[in-house]
Design a protein around this motif. Structure first.
Motif, PDB file in Angstrom:
ATOM      1  N   UNK A 146      17.311   7.223   7.971  1.00 32.44           N
ATOM      2  CA  UNK A 146      17.793   5.879   7.669  1.00 32.44           C
ATOM      3  C   UNK A 146      16.926   5.153   6.641  1.00 32.44           C
ATOM      4  N   UNK A 147      15.773   5.726   6.272  1.00 36.86           N
ATOM      5  CA  UNK A 147      14.930   5.117   5.244  1.00 36.86           C
ATOM      6  C   UNK A 147      15.460   5.543   3.879  1.00 36.86           C
ATOM      7  N   UNK A 148      15.869   4.550   3.135  1.00 37.70           N
ATOM      8  CA  UNK A 148      16.482   4.779   1.826  1.00 37.70           C
ATOM      9  C   UNK A 148      15.443   4.922   0.721  1.00 37.70           C
ATOM     10  N   UNK A 149      14.438   4.037   0.759  1.00 35.62           N
ATOM     11  CA  UNK A 149      13.481   4.009  -0.341  1.00 35.62           C
ATOM     12  C   UNK A 149      12.194   3.315   0.103  1.00 35.62           C
ATOM     13  N   UNK A 150      11.140   3.551  -0.647  1.00 31.82           N
ATOM     14  CA  UNK A 150       9.840   2.915  -0.431  1.00 31.82           C
ATOM     15  C   UNK A 150       9.630   2.007  -1.633  1.00 31.82           C
ATOM     16  N   UNK A 151       9.568   0.700  -1.419  1.00 40.65           N
ATOM     17  CA  UNK A 151       9.457  -0.263  -2.508  1.00 40.65           C
ATOM     18  C   UNK A 151       8.105  -0.961  -2.417  1.00 40.65           C
ATOM     19  N   UNK A 152       7.424  -1.040  -3.544  1.00 45.64           N
ATOM     20  CA  UNK A 152       6.118  -1.691  -3.601  1.00 45.64           C
ATOM     21  C   UNK A 152       6.268  -3.204  -3.704  1.00 45.64           C
ATOM     22  N   UNK A 153       5.376  -3.918  -3.002  1.00 40.78           N
ATOM     23  CA  UNK A 153       5.284  -5.364  -3.170  1.00 40.78           C
ATOM     24  C   UNK A 153       4.530  -5.633  -4.461  1.00 40.78           C
ATOM     25  N   UNK A 159       0.848  -1.188   0.000  1.00 39.53           N
ATOM     26  CA  UNK A 159       0.000   0.000   0.000  1.00 39.53           C
ATOM     27  C   UNK A 159       0.888   1.245   0.000  1.00 39.53           C
ATOM     28  N   UNK A 160       0.637   2.126  -0.917  1.00 40.66           N
ATOM     29  CA  UNK A 160       1.396   3.375  -0.946  1.00 40.66           C
ATOM     30  C   UNK A 160       0.413   4.540  -0.911  1.00 40.66           C
TER      31      UNK A 160
END
Length: 135
Positions: free
Chosen positions: A111-118, A97-98
């Motif tokens: 520290x969060x590098x990226x948001x990756x979708x499943x 879910x984005x």
């Protein structure tokens, strides 16, 4: 593809964790993979590593919606670990879910590098490889 010493999957979805672990091993991404089903177990386990003087995993894949302690609560507590002990750890939020709110909130954590979708795929591994090379 670069090979990591260790990584960590924090997700209550056993199917996702199993498949991601398999994908990582098949592609030579990482052999030492820690796995936790919620944020509280993950914090406890990672702090246990630090107590034993074992470095934290280089990459953490973090789900947001989990029981006991969700991904946001995990990030809050993880932020409390001294910077010198979590230096070099990159967190990738992995979610099905984005939303604009979640994306904006994720950017507030250094520290969060990226948001990756499943679903998580070889392309997802490549995204991590590219950002690890750049750091």
């Amino acid at each position: 593809m670069i090979k990591l010493d260790s990584c960590c999957i924090i997700d209550d979805d056993e199917f996702f964790s199993f498949n991601t672990k398999k994908l990582m091993k098949e592609n030579g991404f990482c052999d030492n993979i820690l796995q936790y089903t919620d944020g509280q177990k993950a914090i406890d386990g990672l702090i246990g590593l630090l107590i034993e003087n074992i470095p934290l995993p280089e990459v953490i894949l973090l789900d947001l919606n989990m029981p006991n302690k969700n991904g946001w609560e995990f990030l809050e507590e993880f932020s409390g670990i001294p910077m010198n002990q979590r230096l070099g750890v990159k967190i990738y939020i992995v979610s099905s879910f984005v939303s604009p709110d979640n994306l904006a909130k994720a950017k507030t954590y250094d520290m969060v590098e990226q948001y990756i979708m499943k679903p998580f795929t070889v392309t997802s591994l490549d995204k991590i490889t590219v950002t690890k090379k750049a750091s």
